[in-house]
Scaffold this active site. Structure first.
Site, mmCIF file in Angstrom:
data_model
loop_
_atom_site.group_PDB
_atom_site.id
_atom_site.type_symbol
_atom_site.label_atom_id
_atom_site.label_comp_id
_atom_site.label_asym_id
_atom_site.label_seq_id
_atom_site.Cartn_x
_atom_site.Cartn_y
_atom_site.Cartn_z
ATOM 1 N N CYS A 94 43.320 20.359 68.056
ATOM 2 C CA CYS A 94 43.142 21.806 67.969
ATOM 3 C C CYS A 94 44.488 22.486 67.708
ATOM 4 O O CYS A 94 45.478 22.170 68.361
ATOM 5 C CB CYS A 94 42.530 22.316 69.281
ATOM 6 S SG CYS A 94 42.443 24.117 69.391
ATOM 7 N N ASN A 141 5.409 9.747 55.617
ATOM 8 C CA ASN A 141 6.578 8.903 55.875
ATOM 9 C C ASN A 141 6.616 7.725 54.906
ATOM 10 O O ASN A 141 5.574 7.215 54.502
ATOM 11 C CB ASN A 141 6.550 8.377 57.318
ATOM 12 C CG ASN A 141 7.947 8.219 57.877
ATOM 13 O OD1 ASN A 141 8.661 9.195 58.021
ATOM 14 N ND2 ASN A 141 8.347 6.990 58.172
ATOM 15 N N GLN A 151 14.840 17.800 63.366
ATOM 16 C CA GLN A 151 15.879 17.030 64.048
ATOM 17 C C GLN A 151 17.129 16.999 63.178
ATOM 18 O O GLN A 151 18.148 16.455 63.569
ATOM 19 C CB GLN A 151 15.387 15.598 64.278
ATOM 20 C CG GLN A 151 14.184 15.530 65.181
ATOM 21 C CD GLN A 151 13.482 14.175 65.082
ATOM 22 O OE1 GLN A 151 13.769 13.266 65.853
ATOM 23 N NE2 GLN A 151 12.577 14.039 64.149
ATOM 24 N N ILE A 172 20.434 18.151 60.987
ATOM 25 C CA ILE A 172 21.550 19.059 61.255
ATOM 26 C C ILE A 172 22.141 19.567 59.942
ATOM 27 O O ILE A 172 23.215 20.143 59.921
ATOM 28 C CB ILE A 172 22.648 18.321 62.078
ATOM 29 C CG1 ILE A 172 23.077 17.021 61.372
ATOM 30 C CG2 ILE A 172 22.144 18.012 63.488
ATOM 31 C CD1 ILE A 172 24.223 16.283 62.053
ATOM 32 N N HIS A 228 18.285 19.309 67.232
ATOM 33 C CA HIS A 228 19.504 18.527 67.478
ATOM 34 C C HIS A 228 20.759 19.289 67.063
ATOM 35 O O HIS A 228 21.805 18.681 66.848
ATOM 36 C CB HIS A 228 19.418 17.165 66.766
ATOM 37 C CG HIS A 228 18.412 16.247 67.408
ATOM 38 N ND1 HIS A 228 17.972 15.088 66.830
ATOM 39 C CD2 HIS A 228 17.761 16.323 68.605
ATOM 40 C CE1 HIS A 228 17.091 14.482 67.633
ATOM 41 N NE2 HIS A 228 16.943 15.226 68.706
#
Ligand code: OAD
Length: 247
Positions: free
Chosen positions: A149, A216, A101, A103, A119
């Site tokens: 932009c 965990n 998950q 990034i 993700h």
């Protein structure tokens, strides 16, 4: 560390050549990246609806980019021994895939080859208006400077990550479900298992007969369903598990 549980986990791994790991923010905590929930979690300081939802982004993309300064860490962060142990388990033929998950790209930096980023990742940023592509660091600079932009002046520069309210990339999701259905041991490392559909994956693996191992720091919802629970830090437990598996 619960040594008996560690031996049980190593024993399960010794009996298979087909393990799959699902990782969450906890595996990167010891690389200096804060988790989302629990002690020191980002959602204690930021409102996810404002900074990480599609609706919030449409309303105020600037709030995401302010929050992104906190996410900048991933670009400088380095893999820790937990990431390295997973890469090693893959290289030795035990681990068939890492479903993540995260990034932050740290599994790839550690040498993992088959990584499914459920993700998305911070690597690419797109202008939602004209489609121009930027690297994460270029986009950070542009948004801190002009806030739009350079081609079409749209403020909607969005990284290729999944915001709340967005669907996960379908091909990656299907591939992750396939991995869960077809493994013999399913490891979950450093995830609160609070976000769906990813949180379903351990049950999918279990329903097809896989043994499940949880690593965990804190308790998570549904942990009683796991065959082995290793409570503690991924950075310490994973290398120890690798060592026992090899012995
Ligand atoms: P969470 O922040 O929800 O959970 C991280 C888990 O890791 C917690 O249960 C911690 O107890 C545990 N933990 C913390 N440090 C640890 C360590 N050193 N070793 C082992 N465990 C540790 O992170 P995720 O479950 O990954 O999604 O969160 C899932 C999704 O929620 C994220 O991908 C993100 C977030 O909102 C989106 O933004 C769409």
């Amino acid at each position: 560390m619960d040594t008996e549980a560690l031996y049980r986990a190593a024993h399960l791994l010794k009996k298979t050549q087909h393990a799959v790991a699902l990782t969450g923010a906890g595996v990167s905590v010891e690389s200096g990246i804060p988790p989302f929930r629990g002690r020191g979690g980002l959602w204690e300081r930021y409102d996810p609806e404002k900074v990480a939802s599609l609706r919030g982004f449409r309303r105020d993309p600037g709030a995401f980019w302010e929050f992104a300064q906190t996410l900048m860490g991933p670009m400088e962060a380095q893999p820790n021994p937990g990431h390295e142990a997973l890469a090693c388990l893959e290289e030795r033929g035990l681990l068939q895939a890492v479903l993540t998950q995260n990034i932050d790209g740290l599994h790839q930096k550690a040498g993992s080859q088959k990584v499914l980023e459920l993700h998305g990742s911070l690597e690419q940023v797109y202008c939602l208006h004209c489609g121009l592509e930027f690297s994460w660091s270029e986009a950070l600079k542009i948004m801190a400077d002009k806030g739009q932009c350079q081609d079409c002046a749209s403020p909607y520069l969005k990284p290729d990550i999944v915001f709340f309210g967005e669907a996960l990339p379908e091909d990656v999701l299907q591939a992750a479900f396939w991995e869960a259905r077809n493994c013999e041991v399913f490891l979950v490392i450093g995830s609160s298992l609070e976000v769906y559909p990813v949180a379903q994956l351990p049950a999918v693996a279990r329903d097809e007969g896989a043994k499940t191992i949880l690593i965990n720091r804190d308790r998570v919802f549904g942990e009683r369903e796991f065959d082995v629970i290793l409570r503690g830090n991924a950075k310490t437990i994973l290398p120890r598990l690798l060592e026992l598996w090899e012995s």
